[in-house]
Design a protein around this motif. Sequence first.
Motif, mmCIF file in Angstrom:
data_model
loop_
_atom_site.group_PDB
_atom_site.id
_atom_site.type_symbol
_atom_site.label_atom_id
_atom_site.label_comp_id
_atom_site.label_asym_id
_atom_site.label_seq_id
_atom_site.Cartn_x
_atom_site.Cartn_y
_atom_site.Cartn_z
ATOM 1 N N PHE A 1 0.858 -1.190 0.000
ATOM 2 C CA PHE A 1 0.000 0.000 0.000
ATOM 3 C C PHE A 1 0.898 1.246 0.000
ATOM 4 N N ASN A 2 0.364 2.333 -0.542
ATOM 5 C CA ASN A 2 1.160 3.562 -0.597
ATOM 6 C C ASN A 2 1.410 4.139 0.790
ATOM 7 N N LEU A 3 0.477 3.886 1.683
ATOM 8 C CA LEU A 3 0.619 4.421 3.044
ATOM 9 C C LEU A 3 0.037 3.406 4.025
ATOM 10 N N VAL A 4 0.810 3.076 5.040
ATOM 11 C CA VAL A 4 0.325 2.191 6.108
ATOM 12 C C VAL A 4 0.544 2.913 7.433
ATOM 13 N N PHE A 5 -0.530 3.018 8.212
ATOM 14 C CA PHE A 5 -0.430 3.683 9.520
ATOM 15 C C PHE A 5 -0.815 2.693 10.614
ATOM 16 N N THR A 6 -0.008 2.581 11.662
ATOM 17 C CA THR A 6 -0.383 1.821 12.856
ATOM 18 C C THR A 6 -0.014 2.644 14.090
ATOM 19 N N VAL A 7 -0.603 2.316 15.226
ATOM 20 C CA VAL A 7 -0.475 3.186 16.404
ATOM 21 C C VAL A 7 0.842 2.997 17.165
ATOM 22 N N PHE A 8 1.230 1.741 17.427
ATOM 23 C CA PHE A 8 2.251 1.519 18.455
ATOM 24 C C PHE A 8 3.725 1.576 18.047
ATOM 25 N N PRO A 9 4.076 1.583 16.757
ATOM 26 C CA PRO A 9 5.509 1.793 16.481
ATOM 27 C C PRO A 9 6.012 3.108 17.081
ATOM 28 N N GLY A 10 5.119 4.074 17.239
ATOM 29 C CA GLY A 10 5.517 5.358 17.806
ATOM 30 C C GLY A 10 5.638 5.358 19.317
ATOM 31 N N GLN A 11 5.135 4.309 19.955
ATOM 32 C CA GLN A 11 5.215 4.241 21.424
ATOM 33 C C GLN A 11 6.144 3.142 21.907
ATOM 34 N N LEU A 12 6.104 2.010 21.226
ATOM 35 C CA LEU A 12 6.881 0.852 21.674
ATOM 36 C C LEU A 12 7.726 0.331 20.515
ATOM 37 N N LEU A 13 8.642 1.157 20.063
ATOM 38 C CA LEU A 13 9.390 0.820 18.849
ATOM 39 C C LEU A 13 10.232 -0.455 19.020
ATOM 40 N N SER A 14 10.874 -0.608 20.180
ATOM 41 C CA SER A 14 11.717 -1.802 20.370
ATOM 42 C C SER A 14 10.897 -3.075 20.277
ATOM 43 N N LEU A 15 9.733 -3.046 20.920
ATOM 44 C CA LEU A 15 8.848 -4.219 20.899
ATOM 45 C C LEU A 15 8.419 -4.533 19.472
ATOM 46 N N MET A 16 8.096 -3.499 18.717
ATOM 47 C CA MET A 16 7.643 -3.698 17.344
ATOM 48 C C MET A 16 8.789 -4.223 16.477
ATOM 49 N N LYS A 17 9.989 -3.660 16.676
ATOM 50 C CA LYS A 17 11.156 -4.109 15.896
ATOM 51 C C LYS A 17 11.422 -5.579 16.163
ATOM 52 N N LYS A 18 11.349 -5.937 17.434
ATOM 53 C CA LYS A 18 11.635 -7.316 17.845
ATOM 54 C C LYS A 18 10.659 -8.286 17.195
ATOM 55 N N ASN A 19 9.410 -7.857 17.068
ATOM 56 C CA ASN A 19 8.373 -8.764 16.591
ATOM 57 C C ASN A 19 8.150 -8.752 15.088
ATOM 58 N N VAL A 20 8.377 -7.610 14.441
ATOM 59 C CA VAL A 20 8.094 -7.576 13.002
ATOM 60 C C VAL A 20 9.324 -7.255 12.154
ATOM 61 N N GLY A 21 10.378 -6.781 12.785
ATOM 62 C CA GLY A 21 11.607 -6.483 12.036
ATOM 63 C C GLY A 21 11.593 -5.086 11.433
ATOM 64 N N ASP A 22 12.800 -4.592 11.141
ATOM 65 C CA ASP A 22 12.954 -3.226 10.618
ATOM 66 C C ASP A 22 12.326 -3.055 9.237
ATOM 67 N N LYS A 23 12.435 -4.115 8.436
ATOM 68 C CA LYS A 23 12.066 -3.987 7.027
ATOM 69 C C LYS A 23 10.601 -3.583 6.857
ATOM 70 N N VAL A 24 9.740 -4.282 7.585
ATOM 71 C CA VAL A 24 8.310 -3.997 7.415
ATOM 72 C C VAL A 24 7.913 -2.679 8.090
ATOM 73 N N LEU A 25 8.734 -2.250 9.051
ATOM 74 C CA LEU A 25 8.426 -0.975 9.719
ATOM 75 C C LEU A 25 8.853 0.230 8.881
ATOM 76 N N THR A 26 9.798 0.002 7.975
ATOM 77 C CA THR A 26 10.293 1.110 7.152
ATOM 78 C C THR A 26 9.147 1.699 6.325
ATOM 79 N N TRP A 27 9.008 2.991 6.380
ATOM 80 C CA TRP A 27 7.998 3.814 5.698
ATOM 81 C C TRP A 27 6.616 3.722 6.364
ATOM 82 N N THR A 28 6.537 3.017 7.497
ATOM 83 C CA THR A 28 5.251 2.969 8.213
ATOM 84 C C THR A 28 5.021 4.297 8.926
ATOM 85 N N TYR A 29 3.776 4.740 8.916
ATOM 86 C CA TYR A 29 3.394 5.977 9.606
ATOM 87 C C TYR A 29 2.846 5.625 10.993
#
Lengths: 297, 411
Positions: free
Chosen positions: B253-281
């Motif tokens: 998708f051109n734009l993907v927004f989720t709530v918690f990468p902005g609050q719990l980035l380490s947890l999100m990185k650990k669970n989904v990896g950097d690649k899928v988080l890149t360009w996420t809003y």
Amino acid sequence: MVVAITVLAYVFIPYGYNNQFLLFNMMMYMALAQGLNIIYGYTGYLPFGYVGFFGAGAYGSALVIIYLHWSPFPAVLLGGLAAVLVGMLLIPLFRLSGAYFSIANLAAAEALYYIIANPHLASVTQGPYGISLPQVYDPNAAYWTMLAILVFALILSGLMRRSRFGLALGAIRENPVSAEMAGVNVVRSRAIAWLLSAFIAGVSGAAFGWYISVFYPETVFSLSITVFAIVFVLFGGSGTLLGPLVGTLVLYGAYNYIGISTPQYFQLTYGLLIILLVLFLPSGLTSLLRKRGIDVP
Amino acid sequence: MMKHIASFLLVLFIPALALGTPAKAPGAIRIGALYASSGPFASSSLPQYHGLQFWVNQVNKSGGVLVKAYGKRIPIKLIAYDNQSKTSLAGTLYSQLLTRDKVNMLVADFGSVLTSVAVPLARVHRTLLFDVTGTSARFFTPGNPYIVLTSLPTSGIWPTTLANFLIHRKIRRIALLYSTNDFDDSQAKTLRRKLKAAGITPVYDHGVPSNTSSYAVLIHGIAARRAEAVIELGYPNNDIAFLQDLKASGVHFNLVFTVFPGQLLSLMKKNVGDKVLTWTYTYPTPPLLKHRRINYGPTLADFISSYTRDTRREVNFLTIAGYNAGLIIQKTLETSASLKPLAMRRAIGKFSGRIKTLNGLFKVNTEGAQIGETLPVGQLQRVNGKLRMEVVYPLKVKTAEARYPAPRPTH
């Protein structure tokens, strides 16, 4: 005498110990344990989904308060009737027995939870967004109502134990086929016990909802409510009036004492208590007295 | 005669002595709090509690908090119990804090569910409740002066900037996927209302239970509607499951927004990896968002440095939220004429809108709901091979241009 001591305790303890929420929960679990005792202790059917009646009562009563502006007392009674209605729908589950009955009952409670929490029914049940009852919030009145429910559950349980009906239920527990052959109407007796048990859980749930005034579906359909009630009955001794009371007093008291004083040892201590019970007192604490020839009410 | 003179002097001076004697200061200010060391809320509750605990330790190291009511520094005594993420136990423990421990004030546990039981109890016991992250609008009613939200605005306010960003970028094919709980539903309602006012109707608008763990079918459903932007509003477990399934599906998708990468980035990185988080809003919050012109408490850099040095723990948004609750309590005690809850509430009303901490502007409305902070829109961008949070909207605070449409991932 058991009823009198219980009433006196809950009337006078608040003057010396003012954590009313704890006392309320203690009464609630005592009432639930007695309700569960009626169906499990007297007939042998163990409903894992007993919390379904509790949740039905909480929601039944809250919804008539919100939409029909009922006052809390009749609403609590209606909560009990809502649980009876659910109980009637579940009567066919008695075609099953043992673990099958328990699991099917659990599935029914989960189904009820998902119906209540369904966002598409939010206009009726408020869905997953929870219930708020600030207009009737009155923790003192809810406390005395819970005491009345507990007294009702104790009297009912005591009367059943001594009555012809209670003996019929005991016969069903030992062997339904023999009971039927001895002239006991198994289907009717079991259904009556089931609905009485549901009613107690329903009014308890309604009073709980009124007491806390803000709750979510997961609060009143939490499986831990059933687990606590079952453990308290087993720990005290099922099929007696005193057993569920003692079980709740000791275990729920310990649960809160450990939770407040040494929470880091909570799981360990509580787990050990239950293991010791299963290993050395499978018939509950009251079996200690029975072994010495003392009649336990 | 002497007896009469003595009586006269006594009558004259006793009231004066009584008036002149300041009330005896307590040995400690007692703050009651709950935390969950196990259960579904533990991963959020513990950092929040650790932040509060750190504030207490810092204050006590400097001799206590300055209490205006007594004109001196008084140490803080934090009384905290573990509710194991259970609301029923939380109720008993809040009640224990209010009735047995007789705390001067309460600090609620993480989130709306565990805060819900504290709200009526604090009100009935007339004790001020510092609500850290329970953002449900139901808690803030005109007749209840015993609650103050310290860290986040009520959830309905959260997507205001996000809606403006979508409208500003002229993105019209928007999919709205949200978890059906108070927190996410109120955000979805605001977003839907604002988009509708701009003439945009989401091409996909669907609520799912909060315990949803599989999003694959939903993602393909959204792709079938040819959505340009997907706004997924959930709890951390929902965001993780959604992003994992998005990665597995191969859908872009051109734009993907989720709530918690902005609050719990380490947890999100650990669970989904950097690649899928890149360009996420997302909504960036401290420490990913750095507030300027702080006029109360330490700067973000100072806080991170002292917290990590003393506790050896990582800082996330909830740590800052817990610490910030401590700062608001500190300011309340420094400015309130007495320890009575309504006096403290009045003191809060007076400094509301005037203090800016590492968590941003503290401003509450008459019902105690936080309205000072606005959540900007951030994008996780790859800069020099590293993932970095950039604020992309509003324009006056942006730190980088939004990469829209997001580049397709290279496999």
